[in-house]
Design an enzyme around this catalytic site. Structure first.
Site, PDB file in Angstrom:
ATOM      1  N   SER A  15      35.207  49.624  30.821  1.00 49.82           N
ATOM      2  CA  SER A  15      34.403  49.736  32.036  1.00 49.82           C
ATOM      3  C   SER A  15      35.321  49.821  33.253  1.00 49.82           C
ATOM      4  O   SER A  15      36.545  49.705  33.135  1.00 49.82           O
ATOM      5  CB  SER A  15      33.464  48.528  32.187  1.00 49.82           C
ATOM      6  OG  SER A  15      34.216  47.329  32.328  1.00 49.82           O
ATOM      7  N   SER A 138      46.500  44.378  42.405  1.00 52.64           N
ATOM      8  CA  SER A 138      45.426  44.235  43.385  1.00 52.64           C
ATOM      9  C   SER A 138      46.066  44.078  44.753  1.00 52.64           C
ATOM     10  O   SER A 138      47.228  43.661  44.860  1.00 52.64           O
ATOM     11  CB  SER A 138      44.576  43.003  43.062  1.00 52.64           C
ATOM     12  OG  SER A 138      43.703  42.677  44.135  1.00 52.64           O
ATOM     13  N   TYR A 151      44.269  34.081  40.904  1.00 51.54           N
ATOM     14  CA  TYR A 151      44.360  35.537  40.792  1.00 51.54           C
ATOM     15  C   TYR A 151      45.580  36.055  41.552  1.00 51.54           C
ATOM     16  O   TYR A 151      46.346  36.882  41.039  1.00 51.54           O
ATOM     17  CB  TYR A 151      43.074  36.141  41.342  1.00 51.54           C
ATOM     18  CG  TYR A 151      42.914  37.631  41.172  1.00 51.54           C
ATOM     19  CD1 TYR A 151      42.845  38.203  39.895  1.00 51.54           C
ATOM     20  CD2 TYR A 151      42.785  38.469  42.272  1.00 51.54           C
ATOM     21  CE1 TYR A 151      42.665  39.567  39.734  1.00 51.54           C
ATOM     22  CE2 TYR A 151      42.603  39.838  42.122  1.00 51.54           C
ATOM     23  CZ  TYR A 151      42.539  40.378  40.852  1.00 51.54           C
ATOM     24  OH  TYR A 151      42.358  41.729  40.701  1.00 51.54           O
ATOM     25  N   LYS A 155      48.792  38.030  39.992  1.00 52.26           N
ATOM     26  CA  LYS A 155      49.073  39.402  40.424  1.00 52.26           C
ATOM     27  C   LYS A 155      50.394  39.496  41.182  1.00 52.26           C
ATOM     28  O   LYS A 155      51.111  40.503  41.051  1.00 52.26           O
ATOM     29  CB  LYS A 155      47.922  39.932  41.269  1.00 52.26           C
ATOM     30  CG  LYS A 155      46.614  40.105  40.502  1.00 52.26           C
ATOM     31  CD  LYS A 155      46.746  41.099  39.360  1.00 52.26           C
ATOM     32  CE  LYS A 155      45.401  41.432  38.740  1.00 52.26           C
ATOM     33  NZ  LYS A 155      45.524  42.387  37.602  1.00 52.26           N
ATOM     34  N   THR A 186      33.208  48.075  40.991  1.00 54.78           N
ATOM     35  CA  THR A 186      33.186  47.641  39.589  1.00 54.78           C
ATOM     36  C   THR A 186      32.490  46.283  39.494  1.00 54.78           C
ATOM     37  O   THR A 186      31.979  45.770  40.480  1.00 54.78           O
ATOM     38  CB  THR A 186      34.620  47.507  39.041  1.00 54.78           C
ATOM     39  OG1 THR A 186      35.267  46.386  39.691  1.00 54.78           O
ATOM     40  CG2 THR A 186      35.438  48.769  39.291  1.00 54.78           C
TER      41      THR A 186
END
Length: 272
Positions: A15, A138, A151, A155, A186
């Site tokens: 996805s 990101s 996160y 990253k 998304t």
């Protein structure tokens, strides 16, 4: 058509950005290895890409599953030309409220898993003197964003690994790309972990109004084909933040030049 005939392995391909990258690479004539956990979704993506691609489901955090997965990919494709480490999970919680298990989970998925798969694929690329590795990071891998401490940690770490890896293997013919998406339309926010590790289940307005994933993938693929090492796919303030923290080409060239001039040999000799 820089990717025509090449075997491209995409994780998190069921996805979002991963599926969009699969469609974009298929339009260029790439042969795809599609990994994720949802086999039905992977099969749908394969059909969207014309069919005939390899469905290779495995859990990226299961390090024991990596060697068999690499062997299966290489048996099917002959060699892996492109590895796109896309599988990941985000976060929406304040640090003060967040259980340590959330940090452990996100770092396992977003940092250690792509490193482990890259380490398994890398030797063959180095041996033949060609290959391409892309890390889907990101903007939160360049700028510390509130409610994403785990996160951001993962990253930022992924970017550091990729930069150092590029310096080591770029002069050997292996390209390494850091890709920094901003808000892409998304389910990243819906699937994000909350403070106790549960799925958030709702999206953000900025995500819902973000860049279409197929458009984002088109930009990423074009930038990789052009040999760009830092690829920022964002708009507005996110783009401005990413550009503010962009490493210059001259600095990237300097780091890569160390290895070509015998840096590793001198380091090893100094340790003896």
């Amino acid at each position: 058509m820089a990717f025509a005939g090449q075997a491209a392995w995409i994780t998190g391909a069921s996805s979002g950005i991963g599926a969009a990258l699969a469609r974009g690479l298929a339009r260029q004539g790439a042969r795809l290895i599609l990994s994720g956990r949802n086999v039905d979704a992977l099969e749908q993506v394969s059909e969207q890409c014309g069919g005939g691609h390899l469905i290779l489901p495995f859990e990226t955090t299961d390090h024991d599953a990596i060697a068999p997965a690499v062997a299966a990919a290489e048996e099917w494709s002959g060699r892996i030309d492109v590895l796109i480490n896309n599988a990941g999970i985000s976060q929406r919680s304040l640090a003060v409220d967040t259980d340590l298990s959330v940090y452990e989970r996100i770092i396992a998925v977003d940092l250690l898993a792509p490193i482990a798969l890259t380490q398994a694929v890398l030797p063959a690329m180095v041996k033949r003197g060609s290959g391409r590795i892309a890390m889907i990071s990101s903007i939160a891998g360049k700028v510390g964003v509130p409610m994403r401490t785990a996160y951001c940690a993962a990253k930022f770490g992924l970017a550091g690994y990729a930069d150092a890896l590029r310096a080591e293997v770029g002069y050997l013919g292996v390209q390494v790309h850091n890709i920094y998406p901003g808000s892409i339309r998304t389910d990243v926010s819906r699937n994000a972990l909350t403070a106790d590790g549960s799925r958030r289940g709702v999206s953000d307005q900025v995500i819902d109004n973000g860049i279409d994933p197929d458009e984002a993938a088109t930009r990423m693929i074009a930038a990789m084909a052009a040999g760009e090492r830092e690829i920022i796919v964002a708009e507005g303030s996110e783009l401005a933040m990413g550009e503010e923290r962009r490493m210059s080409d001259s600095l990237l060239d300097l780091l890569g030049g160390f290895m070509a001039k015998g840096y590793a040999k001198r380091m090893n000799e100094g340790a003896q």
